[in-house]
Design an enzyme around this catalytic site. Structure first.
Site, PDB file in Angstrom:
ATOM      1  N   GLN A   1      -3.136   2.388  10.281  1.00  0.00           N
ATOM      2  CA  GLN A   1      -1.818   2.460   9.644  1.00  0.00           C
ATOM      3  C   GLN A   1      -0.845   3.322  10.437  1.00  0.00           C
ATOM      4  O   GLN A   1       0.363   3.117  10.383  1.00  0.00           O
ATOM      5  CB  GLN A   1      -1.936   2.998   8.210  1.00  0.00           C
ATOM      6  CG  GLN A   1      -2.586   2.036   7.234  1.00  0.00           C
ATOM      7  CD  GLN A   1      -4.037   2.389   7.001  1.00  0.00           C
ATOM      8  OE1 GLN A   1      -4.736   2.802   7.920  1.00  0.00           O
ATOM      9  NE2 GLN A   1      -4.505   2.238   5.766  1.00  0.00           N
TER      10      GLN A   1
ATOM     11  N   ARG B   1       0.854  -1.194   0.000  1.00  0.00           N
ATOM     12  CA  ARG B   1       0.000   0.000   0.000  1.00  0.00           C
ATOM     13  C   ARG B   1       0.888   1.242   0.000  1.00  0.00           C
ATOM     14  O   ARG B   1       2.106   1.152   0.096  1.00  0.00           O
ATOM     15  CB  ARG B   1      -0.912   0.013   1.239  1.00  0.00           C
ATOM     16  CG  ARG B   1      -0.184  -0.362   2.511  1.00  0.00           C
ATOM     17  CD  ARG B   1      -0.813   0.166   3.757  1.00  0.00           C
ATOM     18  NE  ARG B   1      -0.801   1.613   3.798  1.00  0.00           N
ATOM     19  CZ  ARG B   1       0.284   2.331   4.117  1.00  0.00           C
ATOM     20  NH1 ARG B   1       1.428   1.741   4.397  1.00  0.00           N
ATOM     21  NH2 ARG B   1       0.219   3.642   4.132  1.00  0.00           N
ATOM     22  N   GLY B   2       0.241   2.404  -0.118  1.00  0.00           N
ATOM     23  CA  GLY B   2       0.972   3.667  -0.163  1.00  0.00           C
ATOM     24  C   GLY B   2       1.206   4.069  -1.602  1.00  0.00           C
ATOM     25  O   GLY B   2       1.718   3.278  -2.407  1.00  0.00           O
TER      26      GLY B   2
ATOM     27  N   ASP C   1      -2.483  10.555  -2.078  1.00  0.00           N
ATOM     28  CA  ASP C   1      -2.717   9.475  -3.036  1.00  0.00           C
ATOM     29  C   ASP C   1      -3.050  10.004  -4.421  1.00  0.00           C
ATOM     30  O   ASP C   1      -2.846   9.313  -5.406  1.00  0.00           O
ATOM     31  CB  ASP C   1      -3.843   8.575  -2.528  1.00  0.00           C
ATOM     32  CG  ASP C   1      -3.382   7.695  -1.386  1.00  0.00           C
ATOM     33  OD1 ASP C   1      -3.026   6.538  -1.644  1.00  0.00           O
ATOM     34  OD2 ASP C   1      -3.356   8.174  -0.239  1.00  0.00           O
TER      35      ASP C   1
ATOM     36  N   ASN D   1      -6.177  12.095   0.330  1.00  0.00           N
ATOM     37  CA  ASN D   1      -5.292  11.343   1.217  1.00  0.00           C
ATOM     38  C   ASN D   1      -6.157  10.518   2.161  1.00  0.00           C
ATOM     39  O   ASN D   1      -7.383  10.634   2.170  1.00  0.00           O
ATOM     40  CB  ASN D   1      -4.372  12.288   2.002  1.00  0.00           C
ATOM     41  CG  ASN D   1      -3.242  11.547   2.696  1.00  0.00           C
ATOM     42  OD1 ASN D   1      -2.501  10.797   2.064  1.00  0.00           O
ATOM     43  ND2 ASN D   1      -3.097  11.734   3.998  1.00  0.00           N
ATOM     44  N   LYS D   2      -5.515   9.690   2.964  1.00  0.00           N
ATOM     45  CA  LYS D   2      -6.229   8.809   3.879  1.00  0.00           C
ATOM     46  C   LYS D   2      -7.296   9.578   4.652  1.00  0.00           C
ATOM     47  O   LYS D   2      -7.043  10.664   5.171  1.00  0.00           O
ATOM     48  CB  LYS D   2      -5.233   8.155   4.847  1.00  0.00           C
ATOM     49  CG  LYS D   2      -5.871   7.325   5.936  1.00  0.00           C
ATOM     50  CD  LYS D   2      -6.595   6.112   5.386  1.00  0.00           C
ATOM     51  CE  LYS D   2      -7.246   5.314   6.510  1.00  0.00           C
ATOM     52  NZ  LYS D   2      -8.023   4.178   5.998  1.00  0.00           N
TER      53      LYS D   2
END
Length: 380
Positions: A212, A64-65, A253, A263-264
């Site tokens: 995370q 991920r990322g 992202d 983003n998250k």
């Protein structure tokens, strides 16, 4: 197909976490991943022998990322080519595995373009597979270089905004070497501050619902010997109110052409808090995360994750009872709203730091000029 193997306690761990690597054992090439769903309690490697296994690893967040997804996607195309699978089909499956992270599509398209060019020029599938692998390795190397340069630019910006050092930085989700070919994006800036003695405290958002921050950022901070403190997402407001946050550093992202940042989920509330409390809100991301084909934040497709990630929690080596394989924390049948990302408008972003420098204030024109100067062009 994916197989897993755990490292023993006697293994020598390198200074940089080997999150992804290409190997060529006698039975054929494979892509080896560090399974991030098993951290921090176990360091387990996942071995992917085909693109479908990598797609599942991406969807399950084993890998991920944003930057790392681009690297993994490129290697996935090379893996399909080297093993004789349909490259176009594999590329489409990989690109669609997570829709918000634009780096995934960038990596897949670069490797696929290299494969197609070599195949058309030589007619040799072996040469085309080698070209795809070379493109993946180049992207991997370029991301590591970009990470180092972002750290330099980000630290310079911090020192400009907050002269005197003693930075107290709040971060969200995970942005270190687990998401990068190098030392990361936002975390790399905090790490650079730590190394020169200018980081006083790294505040680590737990990052619900998948943790995370707790599982991964705290893991990386501990390995790096940083002064860090973990907090629940809803405790961030009290930190701002107490004057304990000097800057917010997050990754991205996807960055739209107008500077909107996906983003998250949980990033947007931090931007609102930062603006109210007059705290810099800084986004750190490589130029591959800037998507000129997405005009604004409303045009960003936000991935919706399964509801059980909210209604259940998972813990290694604990008996499970929920439909998603976790421990239920909500009544059976509870519906959950679970977007993977939220979008922060550019007017709430103090600066976007890339490997080519920082943009501040964040505008469509400034982003376009930065991309033009760097020669960054979309791969279609």
């Amino acid at each position: 197909m994916a197989d897993q193997q755990a490292r023993t306690d006697g293994d020598k761990r390198p200074s940089e976490i080997p999150v992804v690597r290409w190997e060529e054992p006698p039975e054929g090439p494979v892509l080896v991943l560090l399974d991030q769903t098993r951290l921090p309690t176990e360091e387990v490697e996942m071995v992917c022998t085909d693109a479908s296994a990598l797609v599942e690893a991406i969807r399950s967040l084993a890998v991920r990322g944003a930057p790392l997804l681009g690297i993994a996607g490129a290697y996935g195309v090379a893996l399909a080519a080297a093993r004789g699978f349909d490259v176009t089909e594999a590329a489409a499956a990989l690109e669609g595995a997570r829709p918000t992270a634009v780096n995934l599509a960038v990596g897949v398209r670069r490797a696929r373009a290299a494969h197609q060019e070599a195949l058309g020029r030589t007619g040799d599938p072996t040469a085309a597979a080698a070209a795809a692998l070379a493109a993946a390795r180049a992207l991997h190397r370029q991301d590591a270089e970009a990470s180092a340069r972002m750290a330099v630019h980000g630290l310079a910006l911090l020192d400009e905004l907050l002269p005197g050092g003693g930075h107290r930085i709040l971060t969200h989700c995970n942005t270190g070497s687990l998401v990068s070919g190098g030392e990361g994006t936002a975390f790399a800036v905090a790490l650079a501050a730590h190394r020169v003695g200018r980081l006083r405290r790294l505040w680590v958002d737990e990052t619900r619902p998948l943790l995370q921050g707790a599982r991964l950022t705290a893991y990386e901070a501990a390995r790096s010997g940083m002064a860090y403190t973990l907090l629940t997402d809803n405790a961030a407001g009290s930190l701002f109110a107490a004057g304990e946050v000097d800057a917010v550093l997050i990754g991205a992202d996807r960055i739209a052409a107008d500077g909107s940042v996906a983003n998250k989920v949980g990033s947007y509330p931090l931007a609102v808090l930062a603006r109210y409390h007059h705290v810099p809100f800084i986004v750190v991301a490589p130029l591959t995360t800037v998507d000129p084909d997405t005009p604004d934040g409303a045009s960003i497709e936000v991935e919706q994750r399964p509801g059980f990630e909210v209604t259940e929690v998972t813990a290694p080596q604990v008996p499970v009872a929920g439909a998603g394989g976790g421990i239920p924390v909500a009544p059976l049948g509870t519906q959950a709203y679970n977007p993977a990302f939220d979008v922060t408008p550019p007017e709430l972003v103090t600066a976007i730091v890339t490997e080519e420098g920082a943009v501040s204030p964040v505008t469509a024109q400034a982003l376009a000029e930065l991309c033009a100067r760097s020669g960054q062009v979309p791969v279609v």
